[in-house]
Design a protein around this motif. Sequence first.
Motif, PDB file in Angstrom:
ATOM      1  N   ARG A  59       0.827  -1.208   0.000  1.00 16.81           N
ATOM      2  CA  ARG A  59       0.000   0.000   0.000  1.00 16.81           C
ATOM      3  C   ARG A  59       0.862   1.259   0.000  1.00 16.81           C
ATOM      4  O   ARG A  59       0.600   2.219  -0.737  1.00 16.81           O
ATOM      5  N   GLY A  83     -10.335   6.387  -5.880  1.00 18.60           N
ATOM      6  CA  GLY A  83      -9.667   7.452  -5.153  1.00 18.60           C
ATOM      7  C   GLY A  83      -8.249   7.744  -5.597  1.00 18.60           C
ATOM      8  O   GLY A  83      -7.660   8.736  -5.157  1.00 18.60           O
ATOM      9  N   TYR A  87      -6.288  11.453  -5.482  1.00 18.83           N
ATOM     10  CA  TYR A  87      -5.120  11.556  -4.603  1.00 18.83           C
ATOM     11  C   TYR A  87      -3.915  12.088  -5.379  1.00 18.83           C
ATOM     12  O   TYR A  87      -3.180  12.962  -4.899  1.00 18.83           O
ATOM     13  N   ALA A  92      -7.382  14.680  -2.651  1.00 23.43           N
ATOM     14  CA  ALA A  92      -7.806  13.773  -1.582  1.00 23.43           C
ATOM     15  C   ALA A  92      -6.593  13.428  -0.742  1.00 23.43           C
ATOM     16  O   ALA A  92      -5.454  13.443  -1.222  1.00 23.43           O
ATOM     17  N   ASP A  94      -6.151  10.486   0.865  1.00 25.55           N
ATOM     18  CA  ASP A  94      -5.883   9.048   0.931  1.00 25.55           C
ATOM     19  C   ASP A  94      -6.497   8.386  -0.299  1.00 25.55           C
ATOM     20  O   ASP A  94      -7.241   9.026  -1.064  1.00 25.55           O
ATOM     21  N   SER A  96      -8.941   5.419  -1.072  1.00 25.72           N
ATOM     22  CA  SER A  96      -9.883   4.510  -0.412  1.00 25.72           C
ATOM     23  C   SER A  96      -9.890   3.118  -1.021  1.00 25.72           C
ATOM     24  O   SER A  96     -10.283   2.151  -0.355  1.00 25.72           O
ATOM     25  N   GLY A  97      -9.438   2.987  -2.260  1.00 24.10           N
ATOM     26  CA  GLY A  97      -9.547   1.708  -2.959  1.00 24.10           C
ATOM     27  C   GLY A  97      -8.439   0.721  -2.682  1.00 24.10           C
ATOM     28  O   GLY A  97      -8.434  -0.370  -3.265  1.00 24.10           O
ATOM     29  N   THR A  99      -6.890  -1.465   0.305  1.00 25.86           N
ATOM     30  CA  THR A  99      -7.165  -1.878   1.682  1.00 25.86           C
ATOM     31  C   THR A  99      -6.218  -2.995   2.097  1.00 25.86           C
ATOM     32  O   THR A  99      -6.058  -3.983   1.381  1.00 25.86           O
ATOM     33  N   SER A 109     -10.149  -1.984  -4.855  1.00 26.24           N
ATOM     34  CA  SER A 109     -11.499  -1.710  -5.327  1.00 26.24           C
ATOM     35  C   SER A 109     -11.403  -0.677  -6.445  1.00 26.24           C
ATOM     36  O   SER A 109     -10.774   0.379  -6.268  1.00 26.24           O
ATOM     37  N   THR A 111     -12.981   1.841  -9.652  1.00 21.40           N
ATOM     38  CA  THR A 111     -14.114   2.731  -9.899  1.00 21.40           C
ATOM     39  C   THR A 111     -15.119   2.100 -10.849  1.00 21.40           C
ATOM     40  O   THR A 111     -16.300   2.441 -10.816  1.00 21.40           O
TER      41      THR A 111
END
Length: 467
Positions: A59, A83, A87, A92, A94, A96-97, A99, A109, A111
Amino acid sequence: MVTLTFDGLTQFDPDGRLLPALADRWTTGQDGSGRRYVFHLRLGVKFHDGTPLTAAAVRASMLRVLSPATKGGRPWPLYPIAGAEAYAAGQAGDVSGITVLGDSGVAFSLTEPLAIFPKFLAMPVASVVPAPPPGDLAQRAVGTGPWRFVAWQHDDYLLFARNPSYWGGAPAGDTLMVRIIPEPLTRAAEFEAGRLSVIEVPFGETARWRRERPDQLVEKPALRVVYVALNNRRGPLRDPRVRQAINHGVNVPEILAAVYGGRGVLARGAIPPGLAGSDTTRRRYGYDPAAARALIADAGYPGGIDVRLWRTGTNVELSRVAQAIQAQLSGVGVRVELVERDASSQREAARKGEADMVILDWWADYPDADNFLYPLFYSGSFGPGGNYAFYADPSTDSLILRARRTTDDAARTALYRRIDERVYRAAPWLYLWFPTDLWARRPELAGWDLPVIFNGQRWTGARVAPR
């Protein structure tokens, strides 16, 4: 320039197939939509500096690439992640996609559904580095791959040593040196003197090397296409009959033999023959001056047309191809003015739609037909996105988006063939050829083969046998 690539979540083998690398398996979302991918990392993998590979490092590596503060890189393969683009734009805090699932799981994840997303993660931009990365990472790279960085003598060489702890097995050789020699004929001389193991054969030397060293040559179709983009929004080129006439008015096999030394496969579409979806049996336009003249007259131009073909003098071979095209089209009523600019000016004119015709080549970033259809023919890719022909067709757009969402490989391949056929008949390009890579290897080198994708070469089986 030499680009270093290190293990990411996945990798390409020399034949361009997608293989798990640091991840031993991945799964898609339960609905099979291709919108969520979960990767399970291999256990026990360590970076060259001894730190363990973790999901948190994966990540952190992705965020590092996407960060607006990062200089260089091409982060677009990560933009499908929810996201990520915001970013990267500083909009943004962070992504979000991405994890983290414990120490060994990472979920992405997207879009929207994208069946080829795992191939994006096999590109250099998705390479994983320790977290936090060493301060001198740009000069002393650290990865998890089969080769450990030793030294970099700028403008001279890169030196690597085998990684005995590599999860896939240590390389057969002890060291690997990459020489940096910009001048093709100098590289050839170094090879002939026995100081290089492999080189790409210079174009001007093709005939001699084929005659004198046939047993040392390795030749494969490249994931690359040479073509002339015909601006579908400018003057007579808006009419498909004119574009088809241009294809009939050029003797492509003759030019391929004379200028490229026959190092290419005649294009019958835009998908290289090494990729699923290519059709090597499709009927080509073929050289037919009479048909070309008839099509131009039928389109309402009995006196012929005037167009400008942009080229760059820095690419000697393509510049000669442009001259040959100009000479041959003059015989069918297409009067071509050559416009020569430096490469950046040529490409900028093409992106802005200011060029009638522009001679180009396109290299694959990932081994999938999508890389030759979505950028080059989707209407949303006009200009900077790669669609320099400004080809637009709602049915083609719909098929391309459908293919990107199709997770079944056979069904997606069928869609690729259908798209390629539809576009080919509309003739947004003057279709030329798919180049073949021609390399030479020393007789004492064993276990090496020419990869179809630039980052598919691992050199793990290569070794120099005793003479």
